[in-house]
Motif scaffolding. Structure first.
Motif, PDB file in Angstrom:
ATOM      1  N   ARG A 175      43.964  21.324  -6.739  1.00  0.00           N
ATOM      2  CA  ARG A 175      43.511  21.949  -5.493  1.00  0.00           C
ATOM      3  C   ARG A 175      43.969  23.403  -5.419  1.00  0.00           C
ATOM      4  O   ARG A 175      43.205  24.278  -5.007  1.00  0.00           O
ATOM      5  CB  ARG A 175      44.018  21.166  -4.287  1.00  0.00           C
ATOM      6  CG  ARG A 175      43.055  20.059  -3.895  1.00  0.00           C
ATOM      7  CD  ARG A 175      43.521  19.347  -2.652  1.00  0.00           C
ATOM      8  NE  ARG A 175      44.116  18.100  -3.120  1.00  0.00           N
ATOM      9  CZ  ARG A 175      45.221  17.552  -2.698  1.00  0.00           C
ATOM     10  NH1 ARG A 175      45.908  18.095  -1.739  1.00  0.00           N
ATOM     11  NH2 ARG A 175      45.671  16.438  -3.211  1.00  0.00           N
ATOM     12  N   ILE A 176      45.196  23.652  -5.830  1.00  0.00           N
ATOM     13  CA  ILE A 176      45.716  25.025  -5.837  1.00  0.00           C
ATOM     14  C   ILE A 176      44.918  25.884  -6.813  1.00  0.00           C
ATOM     15  O   ILE A 176      44.572  27.032  -6.500  1.00  0.00           O
ATOM     16  CB  ILE A 176      47.227  25.032  -6.162  1.00  0.00           C
ATOM     17  CG1 ILE A 176      48.008  24.394  -5.011  1.00  0.00           C
ATOM     18  CG2 ILE A 176      47.719  26.451  -6.450  1.00  0.00           C
ATOM     19  CD1 ILE A 176      49.469  24.084  -5.328  1.00  0.00           C
ATOM     20  N   GLN A 182      41.805  26.826  -5.144  1.00  0.00           N
ATOM     21  CA  GLN A 182      42.033  27.874  -4.146  1.00  0.00           C
ATOM     22  C   GLN A 182      42.170  29.238  -4.822  1.00  0.00           C
ATOM     23  O   GLN A 182      41.615  30.233  -4.338  1.00  0.00           O
ATOM     24  CB  GLN A 182      43.297  27.579  -3.331  1.00  0.00           C
ATOM     25  CG  GLN A 182      43.146  26.445  -2.350  1.00  0.00           C
ATOM     26  CD  GLN A 182      44.463  26.165  -1.646  1.00  0.00           C
ATOM     27  OE1 GLN A 182      45.417  25.698  -2.256  1.00  0.00           O
ATOM     28  NE2 GLN A 182      44.510  26.474  -0.358  1.00  0.00           N
ATOM     29  N   GLN A 191      43.917  33.417   2.694  1.00  0.00           N
ATOM     30  CA  GLN A 191      43.823  32.417   1.629  1.00  0.00           C
ATOM     31  C   GLN A 191      45.065  32.450   0.725  1.00  0.00           C
ATOM     32  O   GLN A 191      45.536  31.409   0.276  1.00  0.00           O
ATOM     33  CB  GLN A 191      42.552  32.626   0.804  1.00  0.00           C
ATOM     34  CG  GLN A 191      41.286  32.302   1.572  1.00  0.00           C
ATOM     35  CD  GLN A 191      41.317  30.903   2.148  1.00  0.00           C
ATOM     36  OE1 GLN A 191      41.592  29.933   1.458  1.00  0.00           O
ATOM     37  NE2 GLN A 191      41.043  30.792   3.437  1.00  0.00           N
ATOM     38  N   VAL A 213      47.661  29.359  -0.171  1.00  0.00           N
ATOM     39  CA  VAL A 213      48.103  28.984  -1.517  1.00  0.00           C
ATOM     40  C   VAL A 213      49.627  28.953  -1.579  1.00  0.00           C
ATOM     41  O   VAL A 213      50.221  28.034  -2.142  1.00  0.00           O
ATOM     42  CB  VAL A 213      47.521  29.942  -2.584  1.00  0.00           C
ATOM     43  CG1 VAL A 213      48.204  29.752  -3.925  1.00  0.00           C
ATOM     44  CG2 VAL A 213      46.032  29.731  -2.724  1.00  0.00           C
TER      45      VAL A 213
END
Length: 118
Positions: free
Chosen positions: A45-46, A49, A69, A73
């Motif tokens: 997921r990171i 991102q 954003q 993170v």
């Protein structure tokens, strides 16, 4: 998940001794993470991102949107770090303290904490 020992209370199996099995290797220490799948999913997921932020920069998006954003993170990485720190303390550190007092392992833990809070 590990079987519960008689006379123990039920707690999450984070860093349990059977799952947190250290071994020495030529490159250094190695530990089998007790919740590896969840950790990998968080890292993916990171990664997503970060890719999204790169796209925002390429598309000349508004600075504040990019900074927002980046903050998200950073929060995700901090949460992952805390999870790993918790696994380490409940598994490796607890084991070292029980086995030999854990002085070296506790000093290593404190060094990691110092790095995390900078």
């Amino acid at each position: 998940m590990n079987a519960q020992q008689p006379g123990t209370t039920s707690q999450p199996d984070i860093g349990s001794c059977a799952a947190c099995s250290p071994s020495e290797r030529a490159e250094g220490k190695q530990v089998v993470q007790p919740d590896k799948t969840a950790l990998i999913n968080r890292l993916r997921r990171i990664e997503g991102q970060i890719g999204g932020i790169a796209g925002m920069v390429r598309d000349d998006r508004y600075c504040v949107d990019i900074l927002t954003q980046l903050s998200a993170v950073r929060s995700a990485i901090d949460a992952l770090s805390i999870r790993l720190l918790e696994n380490h303390a409940r598994g490796c550190v607890r084991h070292a303290v029980q086995d030999n007092g854990g002085d070296e392992t506790l000093e290593e833990l404190m060094g990691v904490i110092r790095k995390m809070i900078r």
